[in-house]
Design a protein around this motif. Structure first.
Motif, PDB file in Angstrom:
ATOM      1  N   HIS A  51     -14.323  -2.756   1.386  1.00 53.52           N
ATOM      2  CA  HIS A  51     -14.904  -1.664   2.211  1.00 53.52           C
ATOM      3  C   HIS A  51     -13.957  -0.373   1.627  1.00 53.52           C
ATOM      4  N   ALA A  52     -13.248  -0.524   0.949  1.00 53.50           N
ATOM      5  CA  ALA A  52     -12.358   0.482   0.525  1.00 53.50           C
ATOM      6  C   ALA A  52     -12.886   1.557  -0.556  1.00 53.50           C
ATOM      7  N   SER A  53     -12.571   2.836  -0.496  1.00 56.23           N
ATOM      8  CA  SER A  53     -12.999   3.664  -1.688  1.00 56.23           C
ATOM      9  C   SER A  53     -12.478   3.406  -3.045  1.00 56.23           C
ATOM     10  N   SER A  54     -13.295   3.028  -4.172  1.00 53.19           N
ATOM     11  CA  SER A  54     -12.758   2.908  -5.116  1.00 53.19           C
ATOM     12  C   SER A  54     -12.191   4.176  -6.184  1.00 53.19           C
ATOM     13  N   LEU A  55     -12.516   5.145  -5.496  1.00 54.69           N
ATOM     14  CA  LEU A  55     -12.164   6.690  -6.165  1.00 54.69           C
ATOM     15  C   LEU A  55     -10.821   6.485  -6.110  1.00 54.69           C
ATOM     16  N   LEU A  56     -10.120   6.556  -5.116  1.00 57.06           N
ATOM     17  CA  LEU A  56      -8.520   6.608  -5.128  1.00 57.06           C
ATOM     18  C   LEU A  56      -7.803   5.229  -4.945  1.00 57.06           C
ATOM     19  N   GLY A  57      -8.658   4.018  -4.722  1.00 53.08           N
ATOM     20  CA  GLY A  57      -7.978   2.986  -3.985  1.00 53.08           C
ATOM     21  C   GLY A  57      -7.433   3.144  -2.570  1.00 53.08           C
ATOM     22  N   GLU A  58      -8.370   3.677  -2.039  1.00 56.02           N
ATOM     23  CA  GLU A  58      -7.971   4.063  -0.403  1.00 56.02           C
ATOM     24  C   GLU A  58      -8.767   3.330   0.471  1.00 56.02           C
ATOM     25  N   GLY A  59      -8.206   2.753   1.375  1.00 59.78           N
ATOM     26  CA  GLY A  59      -8.817   1.646   2.376  1.00 59.78           C
ATOM     27  C   GLY A  59      -8.314   1.584   3.604  1.00 59.78           C
ATOM     28  N   ILE A  60      -7.351   2.161   3.989  1.00 60.93           N
ATOM     29  CA  ILE A  60      -6.673   1.795   5.352  1.00 60.93           C
ATOM     30  C   ILE A  60      -7.578   2.256   6.502  1.00 60.93           C
TER      31      ILE A  60
ATOM     32  N   ALA B 216      -3.943  18.536   5.457  1.00 56.44           N
ATOM     33  CA  ALA B 216      -5.320  17.951   5.909  1.00 56.44           C
ATOM     34  C   ALA B 216      -4.892  16.484   5.263  1.00 56.44           C
ATOM     35  N   LEU B 217      -4.065  16.232   4.519  1.00 59.08           N
ATOM     36  CA  LEU B 217      -3.538  14.959   4.019  1.00 59.08           C
ATOM     37  C   LEU B 217      -2.352  14.423   4.806  1.00 59.08           C
ATOM     38  N   CYS B 218      -2.007  13.216   4.588  1.00 61.04           N
ATOM     39  CA  CYS B 218      -0.803  12.683   5.251  1.00 61.04           C
ATOM     40  C   CYS B 218      -0.365  11.346   4.432  1.00 61.04           C
ATOM     41  N   VAL B 219       0.865  10.967   4.864  1.00 60.82           N
ATOM     42  CA  VAL B 219       1.513   9.646   4.190  1.00 60.82           C
ATOM     43  C   VAL B 219       2.034   8.928   5.510  1.00 60.82           C
ATOM     44  N   ILE B 220       1.232   7.742   5.700  1.00 64.52           N
ATOM     45  CA  ILE B 220       1.668   6.970   6.961  1.00 64.52           C
ATOM     46  C   ILE B 220       2.888   6.066   6.707  1.00 64.52           C
ATOM     47  N   ASP B 221       3.690   6.048   7.837  1.00 66.72           N
ATOM     48  CA  ASP B 221       4.620   4.975   7.935  1.00 66.72           C
ATOM     49  C   ASP B 221       3.956   3.784   7.991  1.00 66.72           C
TER      50      ASP B 221
ATOM     51  N   TRP C  59       1.368   8.253  -8.563  1.00 69.36           N
ATOM     52  CA  TRP C  59       1.479   9.065  -7.329  1.00 69.36           C
ATOM     53  C   TRP C  59       2.838   9.321  -7.035  1.00 69.36           C
ATOM     54  N   VAL C  60       3.108  10.299  -6.402  1.00 64.94           N
ATOM     55  CA  VAL C  60       4.456  10.473  -5.548  1.00 64.94           C
ATOM     56  C   VAL C  60       3.997  11.064  -4.077  1.00 64.94           C
ATOM     57  N   PHE C  61       4.186  10.059  -3.126  1.00 62.69           N
ATOM     58  CA  PHE C  61       3.781  10.266  -1.840  1.00 62.69           C
ATOM     59  C   PHE C  61       5.054  10.400  -0.789  1.00 62.69           C
ATOM     60  N   PRO C  62       5.630  11.548  -0.452  1.00 63.85           N
ATOM     61  CA  PRO C  62       6.579  11.372   0.609  1.00 63.85           C
ATOM     62  C   PRO C  62       6.287  11.159   2.023  1.00 63.85           C
ATOM     63  N   TRP C  63       7.036  10.432   2.482  1.00 60.13           N
ATOM     64  CA  TRP C  63       6.696  10.357   4.049  1.00 60.13           C
ATOM     65  C   TRP C  63       7.646  10.556   4.855  1.00 60.13           C
ATOM     66  N   GLY C  64       8.716  11.288   4.831  1.00 62.50           N
ATOM     67  CA  GLY C  64       9.582  11.884   5.649  1.00 62.50           C
ATOM     68  C   GLY C  64      10.736  11.146   5.562  1.00 62.50           C
TER      69      GLY C  64
ATOM     70  N   THR D 135       0.792  -1.185  -0.024  1.00 67.43           N
ATOM     71  CA  THR D 135       0.026   0.084   0.134  1.00 67.43           C
ATOM     72  C   THR D 135       1.022   1.236   0.207  1.00 67.43           C
ATOM     73  N   SER D 136       0.282   2.204  -0.387  1.00 67.30           N
ATOM     74  CA  SER D 136       1.096   3.459  -0.583  1.00 67.30           C
ATOM     75  C   SER D 136       1.108   4.520   0.776  1.00 67.30           C
ATOM     76  N   GLY D 137      -0.172   4.410   1.419  1.00 67.06           N
ATOM     77  CA  GLY D 137      -0.199   4.959   2.637  1.00 67.06           C
ATOM     78  C   GLY D 137      -0.674   6.397   2.902  1.00 67.06           C
ATOM     79  N   GLY D 138      -1.109   6.697   1.622  1.00 65.00           N
ATOM     80  CA  GLY D 138      -2.063   8.272   1.587  1.00 65.00           C
ATOM     81  C   GLY D 138      -3.236   8.150   2.631  1.00 65.00           C
ATOM     82  N   SER D 139      -3.314   9.148   3.365  1.00 66.39           N
ATOM     83  CA  SER D 139      -4.665   9.318   4.204  1.00 66.39           C
ATOM     84  C   SER D 139      -4.969  10.643   4.499  1.00 66.39           C
TER      85      SER D 139
END
Ligand SMILES: Cc1cc2nc3c(=O)[nH]c(=O)nc-3n(C[C@H](O)[C@H](O)[C@H](O)COP(=O)(O)OP(=O)(O)OC[C@H]3O[C@@H](n4cnc5c(N)ncnc54)[C@H](O)[C@@H]3O)c2cc1C
Length: 396
Positions: free
Chosen positions: A271-280, A86-91, A197-202, A44-48
């Motif tokens: 149960h995930a949203s298929s708009l972005l493929g976001e499910g965590i 408002a957005l974040c990328v998780i470890d 996507w490009v998701f920086p996470w620190g 997973t990419s961890g965007g949330s």
């Protein structure tokens, strides 16, 4: 043979969250995880979203705030700056293992390197789980195996999914990365029928990936990944530290995810949203809701479908409108060509940063979107109202 109150197949965010809540409610609970480590390999990419993670009790040191989103089509670009991120990328590994720690602290047992093979079904009701070398009895079984829905399928409750987001991603060390900027990119050269996507996470770590919807497009994300990563100036001199691949159902949630003695949660139930493929965060939410339903049913000593079905109703009532709409939009935009994306980005540019985040979150059925469409001639002219109306009637 020990009989657990609950056996959960899958130690991802859904299964671990259900385990914690069930254990906290005094139930004996065992989680089976096929891999030898929680949260690994990463798929997973961890965007949330920060508000949602805070509400779920995820500590802030496990996510990286984002203050800019750049949304690119082949010939257009929308930029959103956030004074308050408002957005974040998780470890990812950190969060999944945090959920495991919380489950253990509450009293759950975890068994690693143990794949659940099938449901044990007696007289139409699920009575436990079969692994390669044993049978484990349970009063209720929870399928949290992700896109495979291994146990729901074996119990005859779900046919399995047909539409998937297929992803390939590098986790890079990128010395010149933009540490607070997310890039979302669409277009036939980047990710046909999906997005990149490009998701920086620190710590100069960046997840750069490509997701493509199958069967909407037959293309393979890996064939686009190197070119995409090389096209991002801030990723110059970056090198991969990890390579991830994964699948997520790109359908709305299953019609039934409760049966006699069994519940399905997270990706296993769509149960995930298929708009972005976001499910965590959806998986964590589903895990907790399922645990409450199961704990109530255990207290009543009634594990029938009728006793477990309130989860389906609660999910539908709480999230059904947004998730169905998100899915309908996902089906539509997967068909857009480059010209259409360039045009539609003009519409996206009309959104305020806050409204853009609401779209990303799949908060789509609230009044704000209707008010936005009504107050923007371009939105109305682009047929967004028609699209939304039609979206509601698109079959699942
Ligand atoms: C490429 C890609 C990018 C994504 N990016 C994001 C993102 O940026 N943000 C976001 O929120 N979501 C994202 N997602 C979706 C997100 O990862 C999932 O929605 C979420 O992880 C679902 O959680 P889950 O617990 O239901 O399933 P999973 O996280 O898939 O966990 C299932 C667990 O069950 C285990 N398992 C599987 N079969 C068995 C078995 N038979 N027996 C025992 N254990 C088993 C697996 O090893 C795994 O640990 C992405 C998905 C993909 C594929």
């Amino acid at each position: 043979m020990t009989r657990w109150d609950a056996v959960i197949a899958g130690g991802g965010p859904a299964g671990l969250s259900a385990a914690e809540r069930l254990a906290a409610r005094g139930c004996s609970v065992l989680v089976l995880e096929r891999n030898h480590e929680i949260g690994s390999p990463i798929r997973t990419s961890g965007g949330s979203f920060i508000d949602e993670l805070d509400a779920l009790g995820i500590p802030s040191h496990l996510y990286h705030p984002i203050s800019r989103v750049v949304f690119r089509s082949p010939g257009n670009e929308a930029r959103f700056e956030f004074d308050k991120p408002a957005l974040c990328v998780i470890d990812v590994r950190g969060v999944f293992q945090f959920l495991a720690e919380r489950a253990i602290a509450a009293g759950a047992s975890l068994r690693l390197s143990t794949a659940a093979q099938s449901a044990i079904v007696e007289q139409g009701a699920v009575r436990g789980i079969r692994t390669r070398d044993r049978e484990i009895a349970a009063r209720v079984v929870i399928d949290a195996t992700g896109y495979r829905s291994a146990i729901l399928k074996s119990a005859g409750l779900a046919p399995g999914f047909r539409r998937f987001g297929v992803g390939a991603e590098y986790d890079l060390y990128a010395p010149y990365c933009e540490p607070d900027e997310v890039i979302l990119a669409v277009g036939s050269d980047v990710a046909p029928s999906g997005y990149a996507w490009v998701f920086p996470w620190g710590r100069n770590r960046v997840r750069a990936g490509v997701g493509i919807i199958h069967p909407d497009s037959p293309s393979r994300p890996q064939d686009f990944l190197d070119r995409f990563a090389a096209s991002i100036p801030s990723l110059r001199k970056a090198q991969p530290v990890e390579h991830h691949t994964g699948l997520i159902p790109a359908e709305t949630f299953a019609a039934a995810f409760a049966g006699d003695g069994i519940l399905g949660i997270g990706d296993a139930a769509g149960h995930a949203s298929s708009l972005l493929g976001e499910g965590i965060r959806w998986a964590i939410q589903a895990g907790r809701m399922a645990a409450d339903t199961a704990a109530d049913a255990l207290e009543r000593n009634d594990l029938s479908r009728a006793s477990l079905a309130p989860l389906e109703m609660a999910w539908r009532n709480k999230f059904g409108a947004d998730l169905h709409l998100a899915h309908a939009i996902s089906r539509r935009i997967a068909q857009w060509d480059d010209r259409k994306w360039d045009q539609r980005l003009e519409l996206v540019k009309l959104l305020s940063p806050g409204q853009f985040v609401e779209v990303l979150k799949s908060n789509l059925s609230g009044g704000w979107l209707w008010r936005f469409i009504a107050s923007n001639p371009l939105a109305a002219a682009a047929g967004a109202r028609v699209l939304l109306r039609k979206s509601f009637s698109i079959p699942q």
